[in-house]
Design an enzyme around this catalytic site. Structure first.
Site, PDB file in Angstrom:
ATOM      1  N   HIS A 145       0.236 -16.564  -5.717  1.00 58.21           N
ATOM      2  CA  HIS A 145      -0.941 -16.138  -6.481  1.00 58.21           C
ATOM      3  C   HIS A 145      -0.557 -15.698  -7.897  1.00 58.21           C
ATOM      4  CE1 HIS A 145      -3.453 -15.295  -2.589  1.00 58.21           C
ATOM      5  NE2 HIS A 145      -3.383 -16.572  -2.898  1.00 58.21           N
ATOM      6  N   THR A 187       0.825  -1.208   0.000  1.00 53.15           N
ATOM      7  CA  THR A 187       0.000   0.000   0.000  1.00 53.15           C
ATOM      8  C   THR A 187       0.860   1.260   0.000  1.00 53.15           C
ATOM      9  OG1 THR A 187      -0.213  -0.157   2.411  1.00 53.15           O
ATOM     10  CG2 THR A 187      -2.000  -1.080   1.095  1.00 53.15           C
ATOM     11  N   CYS A 228       0.210 -17.717 -23.858  1.00 52.01           N
ATOM     12  CA  CYS A 228      -0.836 -18.207 -24.752  1.00 52.01           C
ATOM     13  C   CYS A 228      -1.420 -19.491 -24.184  1.00 52.01           C
ATOM     14  CB  CYS A 228      -0.254 -18.468 -26.140  1.00 52.01           C
ATOM     15  SG  CYS A 228      -1.430 -19.240 -27.277  1.00 52.01           S
ATOM     16  N   ASN A 287       1.178  -5.961  10.739  1.00 55.00           N
ATOM     17  CA  ASN A 287      -0.033  -5.734   9.950  1.00 55.00           C
ATOM     18  C   ASN A 287      -0.867  -4.647  10.625  1.00 55.00           C
ATOM     19  OD1 ASN A 287      -1.639  -6.629   7.619  1.00 55.00           O
ATOM     20  ND2 ASN A 287      -3.171  -7.197   9.142  1.00 55.00           N
TER      21      ASN A 287
END
Length: 246
Positions: free
Chosen positions: A118, A27, A126, A212
């Protein structure tokens, strides 16, 4: 002993340390998170906009919604948190990073061992012949209204190298599981630890340090918890580690 020094001491005494990062570390690079009120998903339904099914069956929706996230990540730069983890690896005190992020910023910052569970947004491929292209090729084709963008070699459909809804987890996730198996300390940075199956990984390590902004389900199990800016805290911890190594 304050918490920064204690974190440095835990890292210095750990036989093997890995990091697990989520959207919160990026962020500060100007990248929104996904699930907050101002995050990417506040403007779309990710299951409908970022799925393999929509890519193949409703490409106009995919490229007017889901693709915008990938395009927004293009040319973003690492911040202090990314550089701090790269320095920790350089010092020999971080064995690798498991990241939920697809923004490529750990690699840009200089980390060598990055497990992108991820996927990544540097490249596309392709779906027919598996030829790989840089993301810029897809970007140019979409800007020219070539939807869906097609492979120059065989005419197959190009798709991003990110894990979309409906996809299997990539090989990097299996490698990450193998790395976690003998990890003593996991530094969690910018992850809510709520997205499966990655949120199970902290269960397999003896010690956790969590950085966090918000609370996580693993806070009570951690050696230390910092509900603060990832960039500042990581920089201070790594500076302390480097000082102790001199």
């Amino acid at each position: 002993m304050n918490d920064i020094k204690k974190a440095a001491e835990i890292i210095l005494n750990s036989k093997k340390t890995m990091a697990l990062t989520g959207a919160g570390i990026s962020t500060e690079s100007g990248i929104p998170d996904f699930r907050s009120s101002s995050g990417y998903y506040s403007k779309m339904d990710p299951v409908k906009s970022l799925s393999k099914d929509v890519l193949l069956n409703d490409p106009k929706r995919f490229y007017s919604e889901g693709f915008l996230i990938l395009n927004d990540l293009y040319n973003k730069e690492p911040n202090k948190g990314h550089f701090a983890l790269a320095k920790l690896e350089e010092l020999g005190k971080l064995s690798g990073i498991i990241t939920q992020n697809i923004d490529n910023l750990h690699i840009k910052a200089g980390n060598k061992k990055v497990y992108e569970v991820h996927g990544e947004s540097r490249n596309v491929h392709c779906m027919s012949c598996n030829r790989v292209y840089p993301f810029s090729v897809m970007k140019e084709k979409v800007e020219k209204k070539e939807i869906p963008p097609l492979c120059d070699a065989c005419g197959g459909i190009l798709r991003p190298n990110v894990v979309m809804f409906g996809d299997m987890m990539p090989n990097d996730f299996l490698k990450a599981q193998q790395q976690i198996a003998n990890t003593e300390l996991l530094i969690v940075v910018g992850s809510s630890l709520q997205v499966s199956p990655v949120n199970y990984l902290p269960s397999y390590v003896d010690k956790l340090i969590i950085i966090n902004n918000d609370k996580t389900p693993f806070d009570r199990d951690a050696e230390l918890v910092f509900h603060e800016s990832a960039g500042e805290i990581l920089t201070e911890i790594v500076e302390e580690v480097e000082k102790e190594l001199k």
